[in-house]
Design a protein around this motif. Structure first.
Motif, mmCIF file in Angstrom:
data_model
loop_
_atom_site.group_PDB
_atom_site.id
_atom_site.type_symbol
_atom_site.label_atom_id
_atom_site.label_comp_id
_atom_site.label_asym_id
_atom_site.label_seq_id
_atom_site.Cartn_x
_atom_site.Cartn_y
_atom_site.Cartn_z
ATOM 1 N N VAL A 22 0.814 -1.212 -0.049
ATOM 2 C CA VAL A 22 -0.054 0.121 -0.102
ATOM 3 C C VAL A 22 0.701 1.290 -0.245
ATOM 4 O O VAL A 22 1.689 1.366 0.972
ATOM 5 C CB VAL A 22 -0.931 0.060 1.201
ATOM 6 C CG1 VAL A 22 -1.941 1.210 1.254
ATOM 7 C CG2 VAL A 22 -1.683 -1.529 1.239
ATOM 8 N N VAL A 49 -2.597 -1.208 -3.546
ATOM 9 C CA VAL A 49 -3.372 -0.120 -3.081
ATOM 10 C C VAL A 49 -2.935 1.169 -3.136
ATOM 11 O O VAL A 49 -1.651 1.104 -2.679
ATOM 12 C CB VAL A 49 -4.069 -0.783 -1.961
ATOM 13 C CG1 VAL A 49 -5.032 0.325 -1.260
ATOM 14 C CG2 VAL A 49 -4.594 -2.212 -1.772
ATOM 15 N N GLU A 51 -3.075 4.908 -1.265
ATOM 16 C CA GLU A 51 -3.733 6.026 -0.222
ATOM 17 C C GLU A 51 -3.241 7.192 -0.705
ATOM 18 O O GLU A 51 -1.953 7.411 -1.310
ATOM 19 C CB GLU A 51 -3.062 5.866 1.083
ATOM 20 C CG GLU A 51 -3.483 4.275 1.968
ATOM 21 C CD GLU A 51 -2.999 4.484 3.276
ATOM 22 O OE1 GLU A 51 -2.338 5.293 3.544
ATOM 23 O OE2 GLU A 51 -3.361 3.323 4.022
ATOM 24 N N TYR A 177 -6.106 -0.984 9.432
ATOM 25 C CA TYR A 177 -4.903 -0.164 9.443
ATOM 26 C C TYR A 177 -3.977 -0.188 10.770
ATOM 27 O O TYR A 177 -4.482 0.475 11.880
ATOM 28 C CB TYR A 177 -4.730 1.203 8.858
ATOM 29 C CG TYR A 177 -3.488 1.899 8.559
ATOM 30 C CD1 TYR A 177 -2.426 1.757 9.147
ATOM 31 C CD2 TYR A 177 -3.318 2.917 7.556
ATOM 32 C CE1 TYR A 177 -1.327 2.392 8.804
ATOM 33 C CE2 TYR A 177 -2.563 3.375 7.072
ATOM 34 C CZ TYR A 177 -1.286 3.141 7.688
ATOM 35 O OH TYR A 177 -0.141 3.868 7.566
ATOM 36 N N VAL A 233 2.311 -0.665 4.478
ATOM 37 C CA VAL A 233 1.965 0.583 4.137
ATOM 38 C C VAL A 233 3.210 1.532 4.231
ATOM 39 O O VAL A 233 3.612 1.591 5.151
ATOM 40 C CB VAL A 233 0.863 1.333 4.883
ATOM 41 C CG1 VAL A 233 0.246 2.768 4.520
ATOM 42 C CG2 VAL A 233 -0.272 0.117 4.940
#
Length: 276
Positions: A22, A49, A51, A177, A233
């Motif tokens: 991410v 993904v 953000e 998350y 992430v």
């Protein structure tokens, strides 16, 4: 609610027996044109993904790197409406990669919740992470977002105990998350053993995928996270790469995109080798 892109992507990652990557970038950083170029090329570089940060003047949960990225974007005239425009442009060439808007409630409140949710859905946004709205305020944005067909991703932290966790998870969807450190973004990294234990605890409370962020800067760190979590992430390391190519006058070099994509490729390679 029908299956979302986020849910489909994590199902595909599970089917492939690998963790995901991410990536976080701030909308409009270092400027609109380079931000759009980078956004469009992130999936090919290995982002599973995306953000997309909503620029805000007072990002209290973020460290210096992401604070600076917000200021760069705002100085170049970035707004929430232009952030949604970025997503609209991205969707012209990519209908599969999930996009999550991440940030703070003030810009959404100023925009107007019903109008924002309508426009976000139309633009092709898949989910929201709003870090300053606790579960006690779910009627403010979370519940309307879920009704609009958007996932609402909640943060869990090292201080979220077993008593609090069910409340945090109650209306969470898409994934959880896990913030691996107590503090602001991009400042330090958690020990792998601590992350593994925390992910295990979350998994006992929810069937949702767990993505882990805060402090991940290298391919090896991303690989270590992907061994125990559903995704790693990375944000501060990427916006720092962008910022390294902005001069004192605020002028950005196109090299910002290429250098950032090079780091994404390294991180993606790390995540993909994690479970081999």
């Amino acid at each position: 609610m029908t299956t979302t892109r986020i849910e489909r992507r994590f199902a595909a990652l599970k089917s492939a027996s690998r963790g995901g990557l991410v990536t976080f970038i701030t909308a409009g950083d270092p400027n609109y044109e380079l931000s759009l170029d980078l956004l469009r090329r992130l999936p090919e570089a290995g982002a599973d993904v995306i953000e997309l940060g909503m620029p805000f003047t007072d990002p209290m949960a973020d460290g210096p790197a992401i604070q600076a990225s917000s200021l760069r974007a705002l100085r170049n005239g970035m707004t929430l409406k232009k952030t949604l425009q970025l997503v609209t442009e991205f969707r012209k060439g990519d209908t599969e990669t999930p996009i999550i808007l991440m940030g703070y409630y003030n810009p959404i409140y100023s925009y107007g919740v019903p109008a924002f949710l309508k426009d976000a859905k139309a633009a092709g946004v898949d989910g929201l992470i709003v870090v300053d709205l606790p579960p006690e305020e779910d009627e403010e944005l979370c519940i309307p977002a879920l009704r609009a067909g958007l996932n609402f991703i909640r943060l869990a932290t090292p201080t979220t105990d077993d008593k609090r966790l069910p409340t945090v998870l109650r209306n969470t969807s898409g994934f959880v998350y896990y913030v691996s450190i107590a503090g602001i973004t991009g400042t330090r990294s958690a020990a792998n053993a601590d992350v593994s234990a925390a992910v295990g605890r979350l998994k006992r409370h929810t069937d949702l995928p767990v993505a882990v962020g805060f402090g991940i800067k290298t391919a090896d760190q991303a690989a270590a996270i992907a061994k125990v979590a559903d995704a790693a992430v990375v944000g501060s390391a990427l916006v720092s790469r962008i910022g390294a190519h902005v001069d004192e006058r605020g002028t950005a070099s196109p090299k910002a995109v290429e250098d950032t994509l090079a780091l994404v490729r390294e991180l993606a390679a790390g995540v993909r080798r994690a479970r081999q």
